[in-house]
Write a protein that holds these residues in place. Structure first.
Motif, PDB file in Angstrom:
ATOM      1  N   ALA A  94      14.102   8.381   3.326  1.00 41.51           N
ATOM      2  CA  ALA A  94      14.213   7.687   2.035  1.00 41.51           C
ATOM      3  C   ALA A  94      14.946   6.364   2.188  1.00 41.51           C
ATOM      4  O   ALA A  94      14.570   5.355   1.589  1.00 41.51           O
ATOM      5  CB  ALA A  94      14.940   8.586   1.028  1.00 41.51           C
ATOM      6  N   LYS A  95      15.991   6.359   3.021  1.00 40.70           N
ATOM      7  CA  LYS A  95      16.749   5.126   3.242  1.00 40.70           C
ATOM      8  C   LYS A  95      15.884   4.065   3.903  1.00 40.70           C
ATOM      9  O   LYS A  95      16.047   2.866   3.647  1.00 40.70           O
ATOM     10  CB  LYS A  95      17.972   5.437   4.120  1.00 40.70           C
ATOM     11  N   GLN A  96      14.943   4.484   4.759  1.00 40.72           N
ATOM     12  CA  GLN A  96      14.025   3.550   5.413  1.00 40.72           C
ATOM     13  C   GLN A  96      12.926   3.072   4.468  1.00 40.72           C
ATOM     14  O   GLN A  96      12.073   2.286   4.862  1.00 40.72           O
ATOM     15  CB  GLN A  96      13.390   4.209   6.639  1.00 40.72           C
ATOM     16  N   GLN A  97      12.935   3.560   3.232  1.00 39.93           N
ATOM     17  CA  GLN A  97      11.924   3.198   2.235  1.00 39.93           C
ATOM     18  C   GLN A  97      10.509   3.568   2.709  1.00 39.93           C
ATOM     19  O   GLN A  97       9.532   2.844   2.466  1.00 39.93           O
ATOM     20  CB  GLN A  97      11.985   1.708   1.885  1.00 39.93           C
ATOM     21  N   LEU A  98      10.402   4.709   3.425  1.00 41.15           N
ATOM     22  CA  LEU A  98       9.079   5.206   3.787  1.00 41.15           C
ATOM     23  C   LEU A  98       8.313   5.479   2.501  1.00 41.15           C
ATOM     24  O   LEU A  98       8.775   6.219   1.637  1.00 41.15           O
ATOM     25  CB  LEU A  98       9.219   6.497   4.604  1.00 41.15           C
ATOM     26  N   SER A  99       7.146   4.865   2.355  1.00 41.23           N
ATOM     27  CA  SER A  99       6.404   5.005   1.099  1.00 41.23           C
ATOM     28  C   SER A  99       5.956   6.444   0.897  1.00 41.23           C
ATOM     29  O   SER A  99       5.809   7.212   1.856  1.00 41.23           O
ATOM     30  CB  SER A  99       5.182   4.080   1.089  1.00 41.23           C
ATOM     31  N   LEU A 100       5.715   6.806  -0.342  1.00 40.13           N
ATOM     32  CA  LEU A 100       5.303   8.164  -0.663  1.00 40.13           C
ATOM     33  C   LEU A 100       3.983   8.510   0.028  1.00 40.13           C
ATOM     34  O   LEU A 100       3.802   9.624   0.526  1.00 40.13           O
ATOM     35  CB  LEU A 100       5.168   8.321  -2.180  1.00 40.13           C
ATOM     36  N   ARG A 101       3.071   7.551   0.089  1.00 32.81           N
ATOM     37  CA  ARG A 101       1.789   7.819   0.746  1.00 32.81           C
ATOM     38  C   ARG A 101       1.982   8.028   2.251  1.00 32.81           C
ATOM     39  O   ARG A 101       1.384   8.923   2.844  1.00 32.81           O
ATOM     40  CB  ARG A 101       0.812   6.674   0.490  1.00 32.81           C
ATOM     41  N   ASP A 102       2.852   7.219   2.882  1.00 36.92           N
ATOM     42  CA  ASP A 102       3.133   7.415   4.298  1.00 36.92           C
ATOM     43  C   ASP A 102       3.851   8.745   4.542  1.00 36.92           C
ATOM     44  O   ASP A 102       3.631   9.403   5.561  1.00 36.92           O
ATOM     45  CB  ASP A 102       3.981   6.264   4.847  1.00 36.92           C
ATOM     46  N   PHE A 103       4.713   9.117   3.605  1.00 36.71           N
ATOM     47  CA  PHE A 103       5.418  10.402   3.715  1.00 36.71           C
ATOM     48  C   PHE A 103       4.418  11.559   3.704  1.00 36.71           C
ATOM     49  O   PHE A 103       4.484  12.476   4.545  1.00 36.71           O
ATOM     50  CB  PHE A 103       6.413  10.536   2.563  1.00 36.71           C
ATOM     51  N   TYR A 110      16.050   4.733  -4.453  1.00 33.03           N
ATOM     52  CA  TYR A 110      16.491   5.604  -3.361  1.00 33.03           C
ATOM     53  C   TYR A 110      16.791   7.015  -3.851  1.00 33.03           C
ATOM     54  O   TYR A 110      16.429   8.008  -3.196  1.00 33.03           O
ATOM     55  CB  TYR A 110      17.724   5.007  -2.671  1.00 33.03           C
ATOM     56  N   ALA A 111      17.447   7.128  -5.000  1.00 32.42           N
ATOM     57  CA  ALA A 111      17.818   8.452  -5.509  1.00 32.42           C
ATOM     58  C   ALA A 111      16.572   9.298  -5.774  1.00 32.42           C
ATOM     59  O   ALA A 111      16.520  10.484  -5.430  1.00 32.42           O
ATOM     60  CB  ALA A 111      18.647   8.308  -6.786  1.00 32.42           C
ATOM     61  N   SER A 112      15.542   8.676  -6.380  1.00 33.79           N
ATOM     62  CA  SER A 112      14.308   9.415  -6.675  1.00 33.79           C
ATOM     63  C   SER A 112      13.598   9.815  -5.394  1.00 33.79           C
ATOM     64  O   SER A 112      13.128  10.947  -5.248  1.00 33.79           O
ATOM     65  CB  SER A 112      13.370   8.553  -7.526  1.00 33.79           C
ATOM     66  N   LEU A 113      13.531   8.865  -4.460  1.00 33.30           N
ATOM     67  CA  LEU A 113      12.832   9.110  -3.208  1.00 33.30           C
ATOM     68  C   LEU A 113      13.544  10.196  -2.401  1.00 33.30           C
ATOM     69  O   LEU A 113      12.900  11.128  -1.885  1.00 33.30           O
ATOM     70  CB  LEU A 113      12.770   7.809  -2.404  1.00 33.30           C
ATOM     71  N   SER A 114      14.871  10.083  -2.271  1.00 31.09           N
ATOM     72  CA  SER A 114      15.620  11.053  -1.476  1.00 31.09           C
ATOM     73  C   SER A 114      15.526  12.449  -2.084  1.00 31.09           C
ATOM     74  O   SER A 114      15.383  13.447  -1.361  1.00 31.09           O
ATOM     75  CB  SER A 114      17.089  10.626  -1.343  1.00 31.09           C
ATOM     76  N   ASP A 115      15.558  12.530  -3.401  1.00 26.26           N
ATOM     77  CA  ASP A 115      15.441  13.830  -4.075  1.00 26.26           C
ATOM     78  C   ASP A 115      14.110  14.498  -3.733  1.00 26.26           C
ATOM     79  O   ASP A 115      14.063  15.681  -3.389  1.00 26.26           O
ATOM     80  CB  ASP A 115      15.567  13.626  -5.594  1.00 26.26           C
ATOM     81  N   LYS A 116      13.014  13.729  -3.794  1.00 24.88           N
ATOM     82  CA  LYS A 116      11.680  14.287  -3.519  1.00 24.88           C
ATOM     83  C   LYS A 116      11.522  14.653  -2.042  1.00 24.88           C
ATOM     84  O   LYS A 116      10.964  15.697  -1.708  1.00 24.88           O
ATOM     85  CB  LYS A 116      10.596  13.286  -3.932  1.00 24.88           C
ATOM     86  N   TRP A 142       0.833  -1.188   0.000  1.00 24.57           N
ATOM     87  CA  TRP A 142       0.000   0.000   0.000  1.00 24.57           C
ATOM     88  C   TRP A 142       0.879   1.252   0.000  1.00 24.57           C
ATOM     89  O   TRP A 142       1.838   1.349   0.764  1.00 24.57           O
ATOM     90  CB  TRP A 142      -0.873  -0.028   1.256  1.00 24.57           C
ATOM     91  N   GLY A 143       0.559   2.183  -0.897  1.00 27.22           N
ATOM     92  CA  GLY A 143       1.264   3.459  -0.913  1.00 27.22           C
ATOM     93  C   GLY A 143       2.565   3.488  -1.681  1.00 27.22           C
ATOM     94  O   GLY A 143       3.283   4.490  -1.644  1.00 27.22           O
ATOM     95  N   HIS A 144       2.901   2.408  -2.402  1.00 28.20           N
ATOM     96  CA  HIS A 144       4.183   2.370  -3.127  1.00 28.20           C
ATOM     97  C   HIS A 144       4.061   2.796  -4.590  1.00 28.20           C
ATOM     98  O   HIS A 144       5.038   2.718  -5.334  1.00 28.20           O
ATOM     99  CB  HIS A 144       4.811   0.974  -3.032  1.00 28.20           C
ATOM    100  N   GLY A 145       2.890   3.243  -5.019  1.00 30.59           N
ATOM    101  CA  GLY A 145       2.789   3.841  -6.351  1.00 30.59           C
ATOM    102  C   GLY A 145       2.236   2.949  -7.440  1.00 30.59           C
ATOM    103  O   GLY A 145       2.468   3.213  -8.627  1.00 30.59           O
ATOM    104  N   LYS A 146       1.503   1.899  -7.085  1.00 30.97           N
ATOM    105  CA  LYS A 146       0.940   1.002  -8.110  1.00 30.97           C
ATOM    106  C   LYS A 146      -0.043   1.755  -9.020  1.00 30.97           C
ATOM    107  O   LYS A 146       0.027   1.666 -10.243  1.00 30.97           O
ATOM    108  CB  LYS A 146       0.228  -0.186  -7.450  1.00 30.97           C
ATOM    109  N   THR A 147      -0.956   2.506  -8.398  1.00 27.25           N
ATOM    110  CA  THR A 147      -1.982   3.204  -9.176  1.00 27.25           C
ATOM    111  C   THR A 147      -1.364   4.288 -10.039  1.00 27.25           C
ATOM    112  O   THR A 147      -1.782   4.483 -11.189  1.00 27.25           O
ATOM    113  CB  THR A 147      -3.048   3.798  -8.235  1.00 27.25           C
ATOM    114  N   THR A 148      -0.368   4.989  -9.512  1.00 26.03           N
ATOM    115  CA  THR A 148       0.291   6.031 -10.303  1.00 26.03           C
ATOM    116  C   THR A 148       0.976   5.429 -11.527  1.00 26.03           C
ATOM    117  O   THR A 148       0.896   5.985 -12.633  1.00 26.03           O
ATOM    118  CB  THR A 148       1.320   6.788  -9.437  1.00 26.03           C
ATOM    119  N   LEU A 149       1.635   4.289 -11.352  1.00 25.70           N
ATOM    120  CA  LEU A 149       2.279   3.637 -12.492  1.00 25.70           C
ATOM    121  C   LEU A 149       1.247   3.259 -13.554  1.00 25.70           C
ATOM    122  O   LEU A 149       1.452   3.483 -14.749  1.00 25.70           O
ATOM    123  CB  LEU A 149       3.038   2.397 -12.022  1.00 25.70           C
TER     124      LEU A 149
END
Length: 363
Positions: free
Chosen positions: A288-297, A245-251, A74-81
């Motif tokens: 970002a290193k903890q892989q916190l999902s975008l939705r949780d963020f 990680y690079a994409s997540l950390s940048d955002k 949940w929250g990892h971007g399936k629908t966005t993809l």
């Protein structure tokens, strides 16, 4: 200073809108939230996966049904993809049919809605066919899908013949998108998978199923269905569970530092602001290193960070607040320990109770 951005006081924004507005020195409303809905642009640099999904749909030439699983938590971007893929497939060559099964209370209502919403070009909704739909729904809901035997029922064969004939005649592919399979109850999920497996083995019919793989496998296992059953249905998987990680950390760095500067630039002098923003960036990299999902963020920002920044006075040091509120939200047991033993923490006796924390909180 900041110019007024939205005169009508829009107060729900995407992360992209917020960060771009701050960079343009545009004034945001006094209170706003981040929109948690999926977007139709590639926010996490998943162009390769989007292209892979679109290319599979374009190039597939399969004798029967072809099913693609987009898997991830949940929250990892399936629908966005999937939304990005749909945007690429914006062509008369495809009949796109999005179906949300979790909107319907019972299995029979779900199936009736599914058949009734089938694109008219493939399955004309005249009175005869509506009667046929009711007959099919009745047959399917009475069948025990734990057996998964194909039924040789005249009505169902007739339905498949209509779909196959009309699809062939149209020269198009029908792409059926079913999102959030893991939200369904076990009976509905099993029945839906069985329906796809048994009754839609039709050329030029493509299913895109979105789900948390471990959750769906658990439902199947709990209902006595052997591991690997999904492999019979899904011919291709696209896994979004690991976020680059690079994409997540940048955002995350851009969002948290921009919000911090926006709200505190008039409160702190330049050197203190620069120091604080540097600490905020380090913490954003940790998230970002903890892989916190975008939705949780976004949920974290909406629930903890924005209320703090949008109100004054702010009674805690900003970076301390960011960290402690993160622990509060995602590791409540650790937060309780900190609260109960705050005197030890303030006296720098953290080593005496660090082992009482959840392990991810140790850093």
């Amino acid at each position: 200073m900041y110019s007024t951005l939205y005169k009508n006081e829009k107060n729900l924004f995407t992360i992209k809108e917020v960060t771009e507005s701050i960079l343009k020195k545009e004034k945001l409303p006094s209170h706003f939230l981040l929109d948690e809905e999926a977007v139709n642009y590639d926010f996490l640099n998943r162009g390769f996966q989007v292209n892979d999904l679109a290319k599979s749909i374009r190039d597939i030439n399969f004798n029967g049904r072809f099913t693609i699983g987009v898997i991830g938590e949940w929250g990892h971007g399936k629908t966005t993809l999937i939304n990005n893929c749909i945007y690429k497939l914006n062509s008369p060559q495809y009949l796109l049919f999005q179906f949300n099964p979790w909107m319907y209370g019972s299995t029979s209502k779900l199936f009736e809605a599914f058949f009734n919403q089938m694109p008219n070009e493939v399955f004309p909704h005249n009175i005869r066919n509506l009667k046929l739909i009711k007959a099919i729904v009745e047959l399917i809901t009475k069948h025990d899908y734990k057996i998964f035997d194909t039924m040789g029922i005249d009505e169902l064969n007739n339905y498949k013949r209509i779909l196959s004939t009309n699809l062939t005649r149209s020269g198009k592919k029908i792409v059926i998108i079913i999102d959030n399979l893991d939200r369904l109850n076990s009976d509905t999920l099993i029945s839906l998978l069985g329906m796809i497996y048994n009754y839609f083995d039709i050329k030029n019919m493509i299913f895109i199923l979105s789900y948390d793989q471990s959750a769906v496998n658990k439902i199947l296992k709990d209902n006595g269905i052997k591991e690997g059953y999904l492999d019979k249905i899904v011919q291709k998987e696209i896994d979004v569970s690991i976020i680059d990680y690079a994409s997540l950390s940048d955002k995350y760095v851009m969002t948290m530092s921009a919000l911090t500067e926006y709200y505190l630039s008039d409160v702190l002098d330049q050197s203190n602001l620069e120091y604080l923003v540097g600490e905020v960036k380090k913490f954003a990299l940790y998230l970002a290193k903890q892989q916190l999902s975008l939705r949780d963020f976004k949920r974290y920002l909406n629930s903890m960070i924005l209320p703090y920044l949008q109100e004054s006075p702010r009674l805690l040091n900003t970076i301390d607040y960011y960290i402690i509120s993160y622990i509060h939200m995602f590791y409540p047991n650790s937060y309780k320990t900190i609260y109960q033993r705050k005197e030890d923490l303030l006296d720098n006796k953290i080593d005496s109770f660090i082992d009482e924390f959840d392990k991810p909180c140790h850093p």
